[in-house]
Design an enzyme around this catalytic site. Sequence first.
Site, PDB file in Angstrom:
ATOM      1  N   CYS A   1      -0.604   4.367   2.262  1.00  0.00           N
ATOM      2  CA  CYS A   1      -0.723   4.221   3.650  1.00  0.00           C
ATOM      3  C   CYS A   1      -0.301   2.790   4.123  1.00  0.00           C
ATOM      4  O   CYS A   1       0.762   2.409   3.998  1.00  0.00           O
ATOM      5  CB  CYS A   1      -2.034   4.647   4.386  1.00  0.00           C
ATOM      6  SG  CYS A   1      -3.559   3.918   3.461  1.00  0.00           S
ATOM      7  N   SER A   2      -1.297   2.030   4.652  1.00  0.00           N
ATOM      8  CA  SER A   2      -1.043   0.694   5.151  1.00  0.00           C
ATOM      9  C   SER A   2      -2.162  -0.421   5.053  1.00  0.00           C
ATOM     10  O   SER A   2      -2.198  -1.156   6.013  1.00  0.00           O
ATOM     11  CB  SER A   2      -0.531   0.686   6.701  1.00  0.00           C
ATOM     12  OG  SER A   2      -1.653   1.555   7.353  1.00  0.00           O
ATOM     13  N   CYS A   3      -2.932  -0.342   4.046  1.00  0.00           N
ATOM     14  CA  CYS A   3      -4.093  -1.442   3.968  1.00  0.00           C
ATOM     15  C   CYS A   3      -3.469  -2.664   3.860  1.00  0.00           C
ATOM     16  O   CYS A   3      -2.442  -2.993   3.015  1.00  0.00           O
ATOM     17  CB  CYS A   3      -4.797  -0.893   2.636  1.00  0.00           C
ATOM     18  SG  CYS A   3      -5.430   1.152   2.338  1.00  0.00           S
TER      19      CYS A   3
ATOM     20  N   CYS B   1       0.947  -1.295   0.094  1.00  0.00           N
ATOM     21  CA  CYS B   1      -0.006  -0.099   0.008  1.00  0.00           C
ATOM     22  C   CYS B   1       0.900   1.123   0.070  1.00  0.00           C
ATOM     23  O   CYS B   1       1.619   1.579   0.845  1.00  0.00           O
ATOM     24  CB  CYS B   1      -0.864   0.017   1.275  1.00  0.00           C
ATOM     25  SG  CYS B   1      -1.697   1.505   1.339  1.00  0.00           S
TER      26      CYS B   1
END
Lengths: 100, 105, 212
Positions: free
Chosen positions: C120-122, C117
């Site tokens: 961000c941090s999906c 991702c």
Amino acid sequence: MAETEAIAALFKAGDCVRVREAYPIGHVRTPYYIRGKSGVIERLCGAYPNPEELAYARPGLPRQPLYRVRFRQTDVWQGYRGKGDDTVDIEIYQHWLQAQ
Amino acid sequence: MNTFRGVHDMGGLPAGEVVASEHDFALWEKRVDALMVLLSRKNLLTVDELRRNIESLGADAYDKMSYYERWIYAITQTLIQRGVVSIDELGRRIAEVQARDDGGN
Amino acid sequence: MSEHHHHDESVPHRHPLRADQDDTLTYWRAMEIAVRELLIDKEITTADEVRREVEAMDNRTPAHGGRVIARAWSDPDFRKLLLEDGNAACEAMGLERGLYKLVAVENTDKVHNVVVCTLCSCYPRFLLGLPPDWYKSRNYRSRVISDPRAVLGEFGTVVGDDAVVRVHDSTADMRYLVVPKRPSGTEGFSESKLAELVTRDAMIGVSFARQP
């Protein structure tokens, strides 16, 4: 409610598309590196509230069709160090896409 | 530059070797995560509001703050923006929490 | 939880790799306490609800994903379901359905998939738990997208020139699970024995499943 308000999908798997080249401020889920690049629709994922609106606590309706778009890495990065048919797949909302 | 690029939007930028780092999350970090999940479930926050507030951190803060520090910053910003928590009560409560700490370190 | 050993001189001080923020009331940790207390005062949540959410989080581990992969390796119909409708496949195993649509992508001799991702941090948290630090790091997010073979190499994973590398940038409402290649020499293995070979990193796509 939300379920009924969706924009019609303009593209289908296999269609060639180009990502719009635009640089607004705000919360945008179209990565910088892919703007202006061309790829092929891998699948339609469904329709989802627009995150650019959700980010400001608005409903983001009508829902935007969301696609997975496949790009050849050599079309995305100059001097890509890999195989010519390596790809990157990215989820992109319809309002960021135009027919190629 | 005649374009705008957010600090979080880093795909393809030069960066160093990937170090396979990880740590066991501290209880306070898990609580931050839990607050996000609960507030989102109660329709008091959207994940995109959380992200927007994280993205509005300056480049320096974005890189210096830890992951869950960015999250609690963004959760709190969202609660202020939505009028769930006021700046005044937040400031007073933080001071109270800090005063309660016996300064044992 | 809050045992302190500050006064026990017989315990040698170790230098942790990362400051233990559970012991120090940093500004941001004070903010977490303040916000949580205010939300409880306002009856938006309760201490118990927060605790239960933390427990639920602790119960989501890569073992869930491992079970799904082992089933897909063992049962062709389930594999088909997983690739067509990841959420339905999880539900069929009695796991959480997940809040996001799950897209399972299969590694073969011809294709190696890896997930990132960049924004961000999906991450498929309901199947793999919380993402590790490196997945959220600037170095991984910046480079795996534009130079995946080099980054895979940094994980000790060499993908041959006869296979395509396919990076998935998890930017929106999908979450991705890599179905690793089933290791050789595992014919006749039970699902639980197969599940032990499935690592978290293999389900992100930065490594292969373990050889037995």
